[in-house]
Design an enzyme around this catalytic site. Sequence first.
Site, PDB file in Angstrom:
ATOM      1  N   ASP A 288       0.758  -1.270   0.155  1.00 32.34           N
ATOM      2  CA  ASP A 288      -0.023  -0.068  -0.137  1.00 32.34           C
ATOM      3  C   ASP A 288       1.123   1.083   0.077  1.00 32.34           C
ATOM      4  O   ASP A 288       1.939   0.996   0.464  1.00 32.34           O
ATOM      5  CB  ASP A 288      -0.868  -0.001   1.244  1.00 32.34           C
TER       6      ASP A 288
HETATM    7  C1  BGC Z   1      -4.904   3.103  -0.013  1.00 35.64           C
HETATM    8  C2  BGC Z   1      -4.670   2.130  -1.265  1.00 35.64           C
HETATM    9  C3  BGC Z   1      -4.874   2.957  -2.626  1.00 35.64           C
HETATM   10  C4  BGC Z   1      -3.612   3.720  -2.550  1.00 35.64           C
HETATM   11  C5  BGC Z   1      -3.374   4.502  -3.789  1.00 35.64           C
HETATM   12  C6  BGC Z   1      -3.665   4.105  -0.218  1.00 35.64           C
HETATM   13  O1  BGC Z   1      -3.982   5.157   0.754  1.00 35.64           O
HETATM   14  O2  BGC Z   1      -5.067   2.549   1.051  1.00 35.64           O
HETATM   15  O3  BGC Z   1      -6.187   1.819  -1.191  1.00 35.64           O
HETATM   16  O4  BGC Z   1      -4.939   2.037  -3.614  1.00 35.64           O
HETATM   17  O5  BGC Z   1      -3.552   4.757  -1.401  1.00 35.64           O
HETATM   18  O6  BGC Z   1      -4.042   5.526  -3.869  1.00 35.64           O
END
Ligand code: BGC
Length: 749
Positions: A288
Site C-alpha cells: 500500500d
Molecule cells: C490506499 C489504497 C490506494 C492507495 C493509492 C492508499 O492510501 O490505502 O487503497 O490504492 O492509497 O491511492
Amino acid sequence: MNLHIHSLRANPFAFGIGVLGLALLPAYAQTGSEHKASPAPWMNTHLSPDERASLVVKEMTLDEKISLLHGTGMASLGPVSPLAVKSNGGAGYVVSIPRLGIPAIQMSDAAYGVRSSGENGRYSTALPDDLAGAASWDLDAAYEYGALIARELRAQGYNMSLGGGINLAREPRNGRTFEYMGEDPVLAGKMVGQVMKGEQAQHVIGDIKHYALNDQESGRNAVNVNIDKRSMRESDLLAFEIGLRESNAAAVMCSYNRVNGDYACENKYLLTDVLKKDWAFKGFVLSDWQGTHSAAKASAAGLDHEEPGEIFYGDTMKKAVESGKVPKAELDEHVHRILRSMFASGVIDDPPEKSVVDVEGGFEVAQKIAEQSIVLLRNEHSQLPLEASKVASIAVIGGHADVGMISGGGSAQVDPPGGNAIMPPGKGKTTWQAHIWFPTSPLKAIRATAPRANVQYDPGTDHAKAAALAKTADVAIVFAYQWESEGMDLDNLSLPDRQDDLIATVAKTMATTIVVLETGSPVTMPWADRVSGILEAWYAGSRGAEAVARVLFGDVNPSAKLPITFPKSEADLPHPILVKPPKASTTHGEPDDWKKIAAGLPPFQVTYDEGLKVGYKWYDAERKQVLFPFGYGLSYTTYTYSDLKVTPGKSVQVSFRVTNTGNRAGSEVAEVYAALPESAGEPPKRLVGWSKVKLNAGESKEVNMELDALYLSIFNVERDAWQLVPGDYTFLVGGSSQSLPLKEAVNLK
Ligand code: BGC
C-alpha cells in the site's frame, strides 16, 4: 490527525535511478551486428507467461530489474521524479523498458469506478459502492462490475486496477466499509473473484487489497492487530484465498498495519507462507502507498514491489543486492512475478488504447447493478411499491435529494461530472475527504416516474417545516445519508446531522413515511418501527436515483440481501469502543511525516479476540438480537422453501425447491448455511453457498448446489492445513441468516 499519504504536499520520495528511455518501441531483440531484427522470443504467445517472463529476466540489467520494483511517485503530489512525466495521472506508475518492449504499468485506484477523473479532465462512471455490489449476491453482476471498471481504465490509458477491497467488516465503523464486501469470507471472496475475472478479461492487471486485517483506519500505519491463526485463516484470509482461487488476480496489495508483530508488507507468514506457498499465488505483491518499511526484510518476507516511490526498493535495494544482503535469486523472483503478471493479464500483448469512455453504456451498467443492490429492509402493510397512477402527492425530504446522492470518499472517490452536485456550478472541485454528491437527483427521478403526482421537496434542515410539507402529501420519502471515507472511522453508527430526529419528526405526522438510506456502513435506526418502509440504497453511483425510483414504484422488484449485519446498537458489537491510536502513533501533517511512517510509528494494539465470530457469527454465538440480520432483504413478492435433500459424498450435494408464492416476478437469493459438528468448536453456523433464483409469479424451481469442501472445513493450526471434521453437519436453507425454514442433518466422514 491521522496523516494520509494523499494529503502530503512535500516531495516524500527519494529517487536515484538512471533515466530509462521513455518511448516504447516494439519488442525486438538486438542481435549483435545483424541488421535484421527478429521479434523478441518472449513475444511468442504460445509460450506460458512464466516462460515468457523468464526469457525477459535473463536479458535484464540490474538497473532495469530495480526499475520494476517500485513506483515513481504519485501524480497528484506533483513532479517527484523526472520519470513520472510519463505517468498517466493515476496513483502509481512503473517505468517501461523500451529496449525489451516492456510497457509501463499505469495504475489507477478503481474501487467503484476509475479515480482522479477531475484532476485529469476525464470522466468515469460511478458504480454502486463495493458493499452494494456484494448486496446483489449476483455473480454475473459482479463480473459486469469489474468489466466496466476495466473498460474505463483502458479507455483512460491505464493497465492496472487498484480495487478489489475485501477486508472483512470486523469493525463496521471502519471508514472504508463501503469499499469492502461485507462480513462473510465466502460471499466477499466469491464476489471479488468475479469482479477480478471481469477486470482481467479486459486485459487489465487486477489487484485484491488490503492484505490483511486493515480493519480500521484509525492509526492504520501503526496499529498491531493481534489475532490467532485459525481465526484469520477461516475468516479474513479465506476471503482472499477464495477471491484469488476464483480469479487468478495478478496482484495483491499488502496493507499498512502490523499483524501479530510484523508489518503486513514484511510479514513472512502472510506473504510467503500463506499467499505464495500455501495458495500458490503466482502474481506479485505491492505495498500500500507507503506501506513498505524495509528492503531486505520486506524482500525476504515476500514483498515484490514498493509504492508509490522508492524509499527502500530503489537504490537501497540495489545496494542490498550488490552486497548480497538480498540474494540475486530473490530479486529475480520479484521481477519474474511482475513480468509474469503482465504477460498473464494480457497487458503486453493487448495494451490499452485511449478512447472516449462509453458514458451511456456506463449509465446502463451502473443502473442495473444499483437496481440489483438496493435492499428493501421494511415494508409495513405493503406500502411499497407506490403506484404512480394513484399517488397524488409526494413530499421528498432531506439528503440533498433535489440534486444528488452521496458517494464514498478517499482513494475510492470517483469524481462526479460537473463537480460536487451540492456546490454551485463551477465550484464543485473534489478534494480529499470532501463530502461528494453525484448528480443523480432522486427528486427528478421521482417526478419522472410519477408525472401526474405533485412532488414537492424540502431540504429537511428545519424538521418542523419538513413535517408540515409531509402532512400535505400522500406519502413522505425521506432521504438520509452517512458519509464515510478512507483515513477516518465513524464515531458511531448513528445517522449524522440530526437525521434520526428529522425522520422521527416526519414519521410522527405522517402515516406513510418511506426512508431511503445512502450509507456506507450499517446504521442504527431508533425510528425503524415508526416508518412504513426502509430502503438501503448504499452509495448508489451514477444512476442511483433512477434505480431508487424504479424500486419505489415497482418497476424493479428488489432482490438484494444484506452482506453485513445491522446491529441494534454499538454496544452489541464485539468491540463497543473502537481503539484509537495514542498521539505518538499518528502523524500530524508535518512535511517529514513520510519519514516517520517509513521508519515505523510506535505500535498500539488492537486484539480481535472475537476470533472466528465475525459479523453474524458473533450475534448468533452471543445470542444478541439485531436490527436486520446478515442475508436479509424483502421483495414485493413472497417465496417458500421446500424439499431439502442433502446428499453426502465426496462433495456434499444440496437440493431444494423455491417457489414464488406472490403475484410478481422476482429473484430470490436462496442461502445455505452449515452448522458444523460440536467438536469443531465453531460459531453456530456459516454461509456455505447461495443461488440467486429468478422466478415468475407462481413459478417453482429446484435448486441444486455442490458445496465446496473448503467452505465446510476448519483450519487445523497444528497440522497447518484445512480439515473436514468428521461428524454431524446440519444444513439450513432459507432467505436470510435468521429465516432458515429447511433443515437437514447428515453425517460426514
Ligand atoms: C490506499 C489504497 C490506494 C492507495 C493509492 C492508499 O492510501 O490505502 O487503497 O490504492 O492509497 O491511492
